[in-house]
Each structure stands twice: as structure tokens, then as C-alpha cells.
Design a protein around this motif. Structure first.
Motif, PDB file in Angstrom:
ATOM      1  N   ARG B  88      44.997  50.064  38.405  1.00 12.92           N
ATOM      2  CA  ARG B  88      43.588  50.149  38.043  1.00 12.92           C
ATOM      3  C   ARG B  88      42.890  48.811  38.182  1.00 12.92           C
ATOM      4  O   ARG B  88      41.753  48.737  38.627  1.00 12.92           O
ATOM      5  CB  ARG B  88      43.450  50.664  36.601  1.00 12.92           C
ATOM      6  CG  ARG B  88      42.021  51.085  36.299  1.00 12.92           C
ATOM      7  CD  ARG B  88      41.938  51.791  34.982  1.00 12.92           C
ATOM      8  NE  ARG B  88      42.255  50.914  33.863  1.00 12.92           N
ATOM      9  CZ  ARG B  88      42.165  51.275  32.586  1.00 12.92           C
ATOM     10  NH1 ARG B  88      41.802  52.506  32.280  1.00 12.92           N
ATOM     11  NH2 ARG B  88      42.458  50.440  31.627  1.00 12.92           N
ATOM     12  N   TRP B  89      43.539  47.711  37.819  1.00 11.20           N
ATOM     13  CA  TRP B  89      42.883  46.402  37.888  1.00 11.20           C
ATOM     14  C   TRP B  89      42.603  45.970  39.327  1.00 11.20           C
ATOM     15  O   TRP B  89      41.640  45.249  39.592  1.00 11.20           O
ATOM     16  CB  TRP B  89      43.701  45.338  37.144  1.00 11.20           C
ATOM     17  CG  TRP B  89      45.062  45.062  37.724  1.00 11.20           C
ATOM     18  CD1 TRP B  89      46.224  45.723  37.458  1.00 11.20           C
ATOM     19  CD2 TRP B  89      45.380  44.050  38.675  1.00 11.20           C
ATOM     20  NE1 TRP B  89      47.252  45.188  38.175  1.00 11.20           N
ATOM     21  CE2 TRP B  89      46.783  44.155  38.927  1.00 11.20           C
ATOM     22  CE3 TRP B  89      44.667  43.071  39.328  1.00 11.20           C
ATOM     23  CZ2 TRP B  89      47.433  43.311  39.821  1.00 11.20           C
ATOM     24  CZ3 TRP B  89      45.311  42.218  40.206  1.00 11.20           C
ATOM     25  CH2 TRP B  89      46.685  42.340  40.459  1.00 11.20           C
ATOM     26  N   VAL B  90      43.411  46.438  40.246  1.00 11.86           N
ATOM     27  CA  VAL B  90      43.133  46.121  41.657  1.00 11.86           C
ATOM     28  C   VAL B  90      41.908  46.910  42.131  1.00 11.86           C
ATOM     29  O   VAL B  90      41.045  46.393  42.832  1.00 11.86           O
ATOM     30  CB  VAL B  90      44.361  46.420  42.543  1.00 11.86           C
ATOM     31  CG1 VAL B  90      44.024  46.212  44.023  1.00 11.86           C
ATOM     32  CG2 VAL B  90      45.539  45.534  42.150  1.00 11.86           C
ATOM     33  N   ARG B  91      41.854  48.186  41.702  1.00 13.72           N
ATOM     34  CA  ARG B  91      40.670  48.986  42.057  1.00 13.72           C
ATOM     35  C   ARG B  91      39.414  48.341  41.478  1.00 13.72           C
ATOM     36  O   ARG B  91      38.371  48.260  42.132  1.00 13.72           O
ATOM     37  CB  ARG B  91      40.807  50.411  41.524  1.00 13.72           C
ATOM     38  CG  ARG B  91      41.929  51.209  42.161  1.00 13.72           C
ATOM     39  CD  ARG B  91      41.747  52.716  41.916  1.00 13.72           C
ATOM     40  NE  ARG B  91      41.669  53.052  40.507  1.00 13.72           N
ATOM     41  CZ  ARG B  91      42.726  53.327  39.734  1.00 13.72           C
ATOM     42  NH1 ARG B  91      43.945  53.287  40.254  1.00 13.72           N
ATOM     43  NH2 ARG B  91      42.573  53.640  38.472  1.00 13.72           N
ATOM     44  N   ARG B  92      39.523  47.861  40.236  1.00 13.05           N
ATOM     45  CA  ARG B  92      38.363  47.219  39.606  1.00 13.05           C
ATOM     46  C   ARG B  92      37.963  45.933  40.334  1.00 13.05           C
ATOM     47  O   ARG B  92      36.780  45.622  40.472  1.00 13.05           O
ATOM     48  CB  ARG B  92      38.686  46.903  38.143  1.00 13.05           C
ATOM     49  CG  ARG B  92      38.626  48.123  37.267  1.00 13.05           C
ATOM     50  CD  ARG B  92      38.885  47.768  35.836  1.00 13.05           C
ATOM     51  NE  ARG B  92      38.691  48.918  34.975  1.00 13.05           N
ATOM     52  CZ  ARG B  92      38.983  48.940  33.683  1.00 13.05           C
ATOM     53  NH1 ARG B  92      39.489  47.862  33.109  1.00 13.05           N
ATOM     54  NH2 ARG B  92      38.758  50.008  32.964  1.00 13.05           N
ATOM     55  N   LEU B  93      38.964  45.237  40.783  1.00 14.26           N
ATOM     56  CA  LEU B  93      38.675  44.008  41.539  1.00 14.26           C
ATOM     57  C   LEU B  93      37.891  44.340  42.811  1.00 14.26           C
ATOM     58  O   LEU B  93      37.004  43.590  43.235  1.00 14.26           O
ATOM     59  CB  LEU B  93      39.984  43.295  41.881  1.00 14.26           C
ATOM     60  CG  LEU B  93      39.910  41.788  42.071  1.00 14.26           C
ATOM     61  CD1 LEU B  93      39.363  41.092  40.829  1.00 14.26           C
ATOM     62  CD2 LEU B  93      41.285  41.222  42.412  1.00 14.26           C
ATOM     63  N   GLY B  94      38.235  45.486  43.407  1.00 16.13           N
ATOM     64  CA  GLY B  94      37.479  45.930  44.583  1.00 16.13           C
ATOM     65  C   GLY B  94      36.018  46.178  44.241  1.00 16.13           C
ATOM     66  O   GLY B  94      35.108  45.784  44.979  1.00 16.13           O
ATOM     67  N   TRP B  95      35.778  46.824  43.104  1.00 15.07           N
ATOM     68  CA  TRP B  95      34.389  47.064  42.679  1.00 15.07           C
ATOM     69  C   TRP B  95      33.656  45.745  42.416  1.00 15.07           C
ATOM     70  O   TRP B  95      32.479  45.612  42.738  1.00 15.07           O
ATOM     71  CB  TRP B  95      34.377  47.933  41.418  1.00 15.07           C
ATOM     72  CG  TRP B  95      34.604  49.388  41.702  1.00 15.07           C
ATOM     73  CD1 TRP B  95      35.737  50.107  41.453  1.00 15.07           C
ATOM     74  CD2 TRP B  95      33.683  50.296  42.316  1.00 15.07           C
ATOM     75  NE1 TRP B  95      35.578  51.411  41.865  1.00 15.07           N
ATOM     76  CE2 TRP B  95      34.330  51.555  42.400  1.00 15.07           C
ATOM     77  CE3 TRP B  95      32.394  50.171  42.811  1.00 15.07           C
ATOM     78  CZ2 TRP B  95      33.722  52.677  42.949  1.00 15.07           C
ATOM     79  CZ3 TRP B  95      31.778  51.288  43.355  1.00 15.07           C
ATOM     80  CH2 TRP B  95      32.437  52.523  43.423  1.00 15.07           C
ATOM     81  N   ILE B  96      34.374  44.802  41.827  1.00 14.18           N
ATOM     82  CA  ILE B  96      33.745  43.491  41.571  1.00 14.18           C
ATOM     83  C   ILE B  96      33.376  42.829  42.903  1.00 14.18           C
ATOM     84  O   ILE B  96      32.301  42.235  43.042  1.00 14.18           O
ATOM     85  CB  ILE B  96      34.703  42.588  40.749  1.00 14.18           C
ATOM     86  CG1 ILE B  96      34.845  43.151  39.336  1.00 14.18           C
ATOM     87  CG2 ILE B  96      34.204  41.147  40.697  1.00 14.18           C
ATOM     88  CD1 ILE B  96      35.945  42.493  38.516  1.00 14.18           C
ATOM     89  N   ALA B  97      34.263  42.948  43.886  1.00 14.62           N
ATOM     90  CA  ALA B  97      33.962  42.384  45.212  1.00 14.62           C
ATOM     91  C   ALA B  97      32.724  43.051  45.804  1.00 14.62           C
ATOM     92  O   ALA B  97      31.858  42.384  46.394  1.00 14.62           O
ATOM     93  CB  ALA B  97      35.156  42.555  46.145  1.00 14.62           C
ATOM     94  N   LEU B  98      32.616  44.367  45.625  1.00 16.58           N
ATOM     95  CA  LEU B  98      31.444  45.075  46.157  1.00 16.58           C
ATOM     96  C   LEU B  98      30.169  44.610  45.441  1.00 16.58           C
ATOM     97  O   LEU B  98      29.141  44.363  46.094  1.00 16.58           O
ATOM     98  CB  LEU B  98      31.631  46.587  45.996  1.00 16.58           C
ATOM     99  CG  LEU B  98      30.484  47.454  46.532  1.00 16.58           C
ATOM    100  CD1 LEU B  98      30.245  47.185  48.014  1.00 16.58           C
ATOM    101  CD2 LEU B  98      30.779  48.928  46.309  1.00 16.58           C
ATOM    102  N   ALA B  99      30.259  44.469  44.131  1.00 13.33           N
ATOM    103  CA  ALA B  99      29.093  43.981  43.386  1.00 13.33           C
ATOM    104  C   ALA B  99      28.717  42.582  43.864  1.00 13.33           C
ATOM    105  O   ALA B  99      27.530  42.262  44.033  1.00 13.33           O
ATOM    106  CB  ALA B  99      29.406  43.960  41.889  1.00 13.33           C
TER     107      ALA B  99
END
Lengths: 255, 322
Positions: B88-99
Motif C-alpha cells: 500500500r505504501w508504494v501505491r501511495r507513493l505513486g499518488w504522491i508522485a502524481l500530485a
């Protein structure tokens, strides 16, 4: 993939696409008209005349490499730098000469007509000029290529406009006196021009012979300044008598 | 995971190209060659004619197009992570990169519309490096080596975990590089690149005899270069001296030495060449590579702190805790 994630991504894409549809610039407000009453008896008007000369040998003009835009290579009739325009007798051109002090408290009729700043052959014409506060500057693109016109004043509002189509014209005014306001084209880095913005009509730009003539000046004591883009400024005091002509000469040194 | 990692590397490579293109924009003074945003001379940006890609427009509009590609690649990355990444934290990191990339695009637009105010332009430059660090980190997290704990034995892992000096150095290094990048961005966006015109001295002396804001920023960048170089040498030297058998640490250590030498050389040449466009741009790109390499070394060194460790050879962990 979860449906929620799909929806979120779709929404982001739609948002990004919608964000690409706006844009545009706004026109500057027109300057208020100055009082039209004459400031003095025209029969007493005098003038300041003189010459700006260059002492020394200026660096040779450099050839501008315009090959970043093939259209400019074709359009350019003059591809040399114009920092030093020197006539046969040593006269220095493109010097903005104006009354800097001595006219405080006076008002003058508003300027009529507009001044044209043309982009022609990927150069600005004229390179140095003067306008009155509130006077319209018509900026035209005569070239079959894109230009942006980016004014970088300190006392006035900065603006940057695009003129992608040949024949396009915009009008702009400056609301405060400022000597000088630089113009540049960020597409073609070699293109630059300068305008002196004054709240009175007593200014001139020297030609190749370095001569200037500031006429219809009320009698009085003045400080006159000469500005050159590379050599800076010089000032002199001068007294203009009733109906008289005061001679004034400036010498800039180089090298 | 193999193809996701490959795709991640593509996103990282595209981001480096984007940073280089951004460096070209500033090095050529083309930041305002396209006066409108998000349109380009009134055109929808993807409809702008190629014939108009002249002069400064080539750099500024080109930068915008590459940025759009990176933005789309990042959306693809987030989608891919959402579909196949179990942590999950890797997926969240992806969202942070998109933001981050969305905010980065907005900062780019704002800086154009407001005539390149230094605080906005510096933020744009700083966030670019943060985004680059994020996608490089994601590439590391999805790599086979990371998932296999770099094939460390328990003893090897303990040895790295017990090396307090190394663990501190690899955190200090990217922090120092990032501060140096921000100072460099401030120098670039305040026009202080030649505030000190000579090199290696400053106005013929070790310490500038005169000071103003530009000289202070420029001198700070030179002092920062010395500090970063020393930290790089200390870190790389420590790795080579104490962990010479760890390939995943030795390779970035050698790369750090090579890149910092190149970067200092490019910095000196930028001054001596009076900001030659190619050299100046290469200085920006090399700074990003140095930062990314430091991030890689830091993550690999601290691998044991990430509790999603799968048995050696396992395809992917089930749960993760950062």
C-alpha cells in the motif's frame, strides 16, 4: 484495478484536458487624459539643440546569428548589432535626450496619435524612441514569423504578449514616467528596444549624425540628460531664454 | 513486477529529459518565449504547429510537451501500481508522485503568467528534483534487487545496519545535495550565475571583497559545492573501505565520485564560459543525476528499515511498512 481508482484517474484526465482550454491576455487600461490647457505662452518658447558625439573607437558591430529561426535569416535586412550607431563626424545615434528636471509642476496637453513599434526583419524599429505617459504605442508584427513582445519596466506594469500572425497589432500605454523601459523578444534573443516614457513632450532621439533638437520649450533652467544603452547617462544644466536657443553638447567615451 | 520496474525506469529517464529541457529553457533565457499558458500563442498546446517551433519557443514549448508526456506516464504509473502493486505504501507513493507532477505543472504555468517571479521559479526547480527523487525511489522499490534484499545474508545485513556512520552519511548526502540544488536554483533564477565572474577565486580573492545578494547566493553555491564534494568523498570512501563486497552499494558509490567530479567541472566551466548554454544545461542535468544517485545509495543502505522483506527469491512481498 479498483473502480474507484479508475474513476479518479479518469477525473484527473478530464481535469487536465479542461485546463488546457483557457488562457488569453487582457488589455491594459487606457491612461487618463492630461489637462489640455497650455502651460506657457508659446511666443516665449525656446529650444535646446546640440550634438552627441562619441570619443574613441567603439567595438565593431557583431553579426547576429539568426539561424534559430530560418524565417529571420530570410527576412533580415540587417543582421548586425546596433549598440553603437556612429556617423561620419563622430555623431552618436540612438541616444535618448530629454529634460530631466525643470518642468515640475507644469502640465502639458495630452499627446495625440500613437507611436509605432514594428517588428520587421526580426528587429525592432525604432530601436530607441520616446512616448508620453498615456500615449498609445502600437506594436506590430510585420514578419512572417512569431514574436513575443515583453516589456520589462520597473515603474510601470510588465507585459508579455504573443504575436504569432503577420500583421497583428496590439496597443499598449504606460501610466508612469520611466527612462528607459526595455522591450525584448524572448523568441529571438537578439531583439531589443528601449522607450523613454515622460510626462512632458521635451525629448528627442539622435540620428546617425548625433544631432538633437528639443523645441517649444518654456524659458527656464533645466537639467538635460542623455541616455545610451551601452554608455549610460550624462546630465548637463542649461538655461533657455525667451525665444532663445541653447546649445548643448555631450561626449561619451568608449574604449 | 519486472515490466512495472522497466516502466518505472522509463518514467525516471523521461523525467531526467524533462529536467534537462527545463535547464535548456533557463539557460537560453526562453522562459517567457511563450507568453500564454496553458495555451501556446492561443493554440491548444498539442495543436501548436511544428513550424512555430523556432527560437526560444522550441525550448519553452518543447519543455511543456515533454512535461505533458511525463505527466501522462505518471498517470500510467499510478494506474499500474494500483493494478499490480501489493504494498500500500508504494501505491501511495505513486499518488504522491502524481500530485507532485500536477503541482509542478501548475507552478510552471504560474511562473510564466507572472513573468518568472524567483520564488515560484525556484519552487518549480526544487519540486522537479523532488518528483525525480520520487520516481527514482519507486524504480528502486519495484526492482528485483530491492525485493530480494540484494541477496544479503543476515550477517551482511546486520553489518550494514550496524554501520552508524554510513547510515548517517547516506542521509546527510542527499539532504546536502538538495540544499545545494535549491541554492543553485536561486542563483539561476535571480540572475546571479556570473555575480562572481572568476574561478576558482572570487574577484581575485578567496573570499569576495564586496557583497550583495547575488554575490552571496553565488558564493553560497560554491561553498555548497565544496561541502557536497567532501560528503560525497566521505560517503563513497566509507562504502569502498568498509563494504567493498556489496555491489549494490559500491556501484552508486563509484558513480557518485564520477558524477561529482563532472558536476564540479561543469560548474567551473559554466562560469569560465560565461554560461555557455550546453555546459550550463549539463550542469543542471548532472546535478539531478547526483541527487538521484545519492537517493539510490541511501535507500539501498537503509533497506532493512523497510519491513516488507520477502524471502530471497520470492516474487513480491504481501504487506509493507515503511
Amino acid at each position: 484495478m479498483q473502480h474507484r481508482t479508475l474513476w479518479t484517474l479518469t477525473t484527473l484526465l478530464v481535469f487536465a484536458t479542461a485546463a488546457c482550454g483557457g488562457g488569453g491576455d487582457s488589455d491594459a487600461p487606457a491612461a487618463p487624459a492630461a489637462p489640455a490647457a497650455p502651460a506657457f505662452d508659446p511666443a516665449t518658447a525656446g529650444s535646446v539643440m546640440g550634438t552627441i558625439t562619441l570619443d574613441g573607437t567603439p567595438p565593431p558591430a557583431e553579426t547576429i546569428r539568426m539561424n534559430s529561426d530560418p524565417a529571420c535569416v530570410e527576412l533580415a535586412t540587417d543582421a548586425e548589432t546596433e549598440y553603437y550607431v556612429v556617423g561620419g563626424s563622430g555623431g552618436l545615434g540612438n541616444v535618448f535626450v530629454y529634460v530631466k528636471e525643470g518642468l515640475e509642476g507644469r502640465t502639458f496637453p495630452a499627446a495625440t496619435g500613437s507611436v509605432m513599434l514594428d517588428q520587421q526583419g526580426c528587429r525592432y524599429t525604432p530601436h530607441v524612441f520616446g512616448v508620453r505617459v498615456g500615449q498609445t504605442i502600437t506594436i506590430r508584427n510585420s514578419d512572417a514569423t512569431l514574436h513575443n513582445i515583453h516589456a520589462t519596466p520597473l515603474a510601470n506594469a510588465e507585459f508579455n504578449m504573443g504575436q504569432p500572425i503577420q500583421g497583428m497589432e496590439f496597443e499598449r500605454t504606460f501610466d508612469s514616467p520611466e527612462v528607459m523601459v526595455p522591450f525584448k523578444c524572448d523568441v529571438h534573443g537578439w531583439m531589443n528596444a528601449y522607450v523613454g516614457v515622460l510626462d512632458h513632450p521635451y525629448f528627442a532621439v539622435t540620428g546617425d549624425d548625433g544631432a538633437f533638437d528639443i523645441s517649444n520649450l518654456p524659458p527656464g533652467d533645466y537639467v538635460v540628460e542623455a541616455w545610451h544603452e551601452e554608455l549610460g547617462t550624462q546630465t548637463q544644466n542649461v538655461t533657455v531664454g525667451e525665444g532663445g536657443t541653447a546649445e548643448l553638447s555631450f561626449t561619451f567615451s568608449v574604449g | 513486477m519486472y515490466w512495472l520496474h522497466r516502466y518505472n525506469r522509463l518514467v525516471a529517464a523521461a523525467t531526467l529529459v524533462l529536467i534537462t529541457a527545463g535547464g535548456l529553457v533557463t539557460s537560453t533565457g526562453s522562459g517567457l518565449a511563450v507568453p500564454d499558458w496553458p495555451n501556446t500563442y492561443g493554440y491548444f498546446m498539442f495543436a501548436f504547429p511544428w513550424s512555430g517551433m523556432v527560437g526560444g519557443i522550441l525550448y519553452e514549448h518543447g519543455h511543456r510537451l515533454i512535461a505533458s508526456v511525463v505527466g501522462m506516464l505518471t498517470i500510467g504509473l499510478v494506474a499500474w501500481l494500483a493494478a499490480s502493486e501489493p504494498r500500500r505504501w508504494v501505491r501511495r507513493l505513486g499518488w504522491i508522485a502524481l500530485a507532485a507532477v500536477v503541482v509542478q505543472g501548475l507552478l510552471g504555468g504560474i511562473t510564466v503568467l507572472y513573468f518568472l517571479p524567483p520564488p515560484v521559479s525556484i519552487s518549480h526547480a526544487g519540486l522537479a528534483q523532488v518528483f525525480f527523487a520520487l520516481v527514482v525511489s519507486l524504480a528502486i522499490f519495484t526492482s528485483a534487487g530491492w525485493l530480494a534484499r540484494y541477496y544479503r545474508t543476515s550477517d551482511g545485513e546486520r553489518r550494514i545496519a550496524a554501520d552508524g556512520i554510513l547510515r548517517a552519511l547516506v542521509i546527510a548526502l542527499p539532504a546536502a545535495i538538495y540544499v545545494q540544488i535549491l541554492i543553485g536554483a536561486a542563483m539561476r533564477h535571480t540572475g546571479a550565475g556570473l555575480a562572481i565572474p572568476d574561478f576558482p577565486l572570487a574577484f581575485g580573492r578567496l573570499i569576495p571583497p564586496v557583497w550583495d545578494a547575488g554575490i552571496a547566493i553565488h558564493f553560497a553555491h560554491r561553498v555548497g559545492a565544496v561541502i557536497v564534494t567532501l560528503v560525497v568523498l566521505a560517503t563513497a570512501g566509507h562504502v569502498l573501505a568498509h563494504h567493498g563486497g556489496r555491489r549494490e552499494l559500491v556501484r552508486p558509490a563509484w558513480l557518485l565520485i564520477a558524477v561529482v567530479v563532472a558536476q564540479v567541472t561543469l560548474g567551473a566551466l559554466t562560469v569560465l564560459s560565461a554560461r555557455d548554454v550546453t555546459i550550463n544545461t549539463a550542469h543542471v542535468a548532472t546535478g539531478a543525476v547526483l541527487f538521484a544517485t545519492a537517493i539510490v545509495l541511501g535507500l539501498r543502505t537503509h533497506r532493512d528499515r523497510f519491513r516488507d522483506i520477502a524471502p530471497v527469491g520470492a516474487p513480491a512481498p504481501e504487506r509493507a511498512q515503511a
